[in-house]
Design an enzyme around this catalytic site. Structure first.
Site: not given
Ligand code: LER
Ligand code: MN
Length: 267
Positions: A153, A247
């Site tokens: 990510e 999220e």
């Molecule tokens: C994790 O998925 C993310 O987006 C980070 O910003 C964790 O704080």
């Molecule tokens: Mn994230």
């Protein structure tokens, strides 16, 4: 496209962008009640809960496991794959591999977010990138033994200085010939870093394996200023068939955020 909601059991991340923070049995029940297809788990460690217990909750609520986050290694133990100290890097790798094994037994990939760390005076950029590539190669090979990918990510500039944009991360995967690594497109980070969300998604869709579908302020889509409908249509047209995962901040309440998320992902 399938939907997932985050269940967080990490006390240090109580203020983080996760929807449900209660026990896993309550979280699974809430996810099913709101109509999600899956849950994304954010756990303190791989021994927090047994595989059997998770499978039992899955069967009871008919939910898949979309992914398993590894960020507890950073927020709880201060571990990162690019730390200056080789002993810390080794512990970070062990921690991530334990969650790859955990997720793998459930058919779910693990995610590398905050545990990628950042470059510094002690670890210059090129060295940090090389630590990252080396670890990704090892972790992706472990994930492959379970028939799942490993998810990397890119984060916004305030959280890492390694890769902030999807295109740069995709070029890195190609350049390093990293196999079995897909990218996580987190629209909150992308809102900060990309010139165009649409262009970044369209140009890199073949690398994108997971999406954190969050509005500009990290609330559910519709609670910030991202125009989500064109994005949904585009993802549909591009043939993206992975998860849209919530999220997001549990605001104004976890239930309202979850309900808004489900509404915002319905075309
Ligand atoms: C994790 O998925 C993310 O987006 C980070 O910003 C964790 O704080
Ligand atoms: Mn994230």
């Amino acid at each position: 496209m399938k939907t997932a909601v985050t269940l967080c059991r990490v006390a240090e991340a109580a203020a983080g962008p996760f929807v449900f923070h209660d026990s896993l049995s309550e979280g699974f029940a809430k996810a099913a009640q709101h109509g999600f297809d899956a849950v994304e788990l954010f756990l303190p460690s791989a021994d927090e809960v047994s595989i059997g217990e998770i499978k039992q909750l899955q069967a009871q609520h008919q939910l898949a496991i979309a992914a398993v986050g590894t960020g507890a290694g950073m927020v709880k133990h201060g571990l990162s794959l690019t730390d200056a100290d080789p002993a810390i890097r080794a512990k970070a790798l062990e921690f991530i591999l334990s969650l790859v094994d955990f997720g793998g037994q459930l058919g779910a990939p693990a995610i590398l977010g905050s545990m990628q760390g950042r470059s510094s005076i002690a670890v210059p950029h090129a060295r940090a990138i090389s630590h990252l590539a080396e670890s990704l190669c090892i972790i992706a090979a472990r994930a492959a033994t379970f028939g799942v990918p490993f998810i990397y990510e890119p984060l916004n500039r305030y959280e890492t200085n390694l890769f902030n944009r999807i295109g740069d991360a995709a070029a890195f995967l190609i350049g390093e010939k990293l196999e079995n690594v897909t990218l996580l497109a987190d629209l909150f980070h992308m809102n900060i870093e990309e010139a165009s969300l649409e262009q970044a998604l369209a140009e890199n869709v073949e690398h994108i394996g997971h999406i954190h579908f969050a509005d500009s302020n990290r609330r559910a889509m519709g609670f910030g200023h991202t125009d989500s409908k064109p994005l949904l249509l585009l993802l549909h047209q591009l043939g993206y068939s992975g998860y849209l995962s919530a999220e997001i901040l549990p605001l104004p309440s976890a239930d309202e955020a979850a309900a808004q998320f489900i509404q915002s992902t319905t075309l």
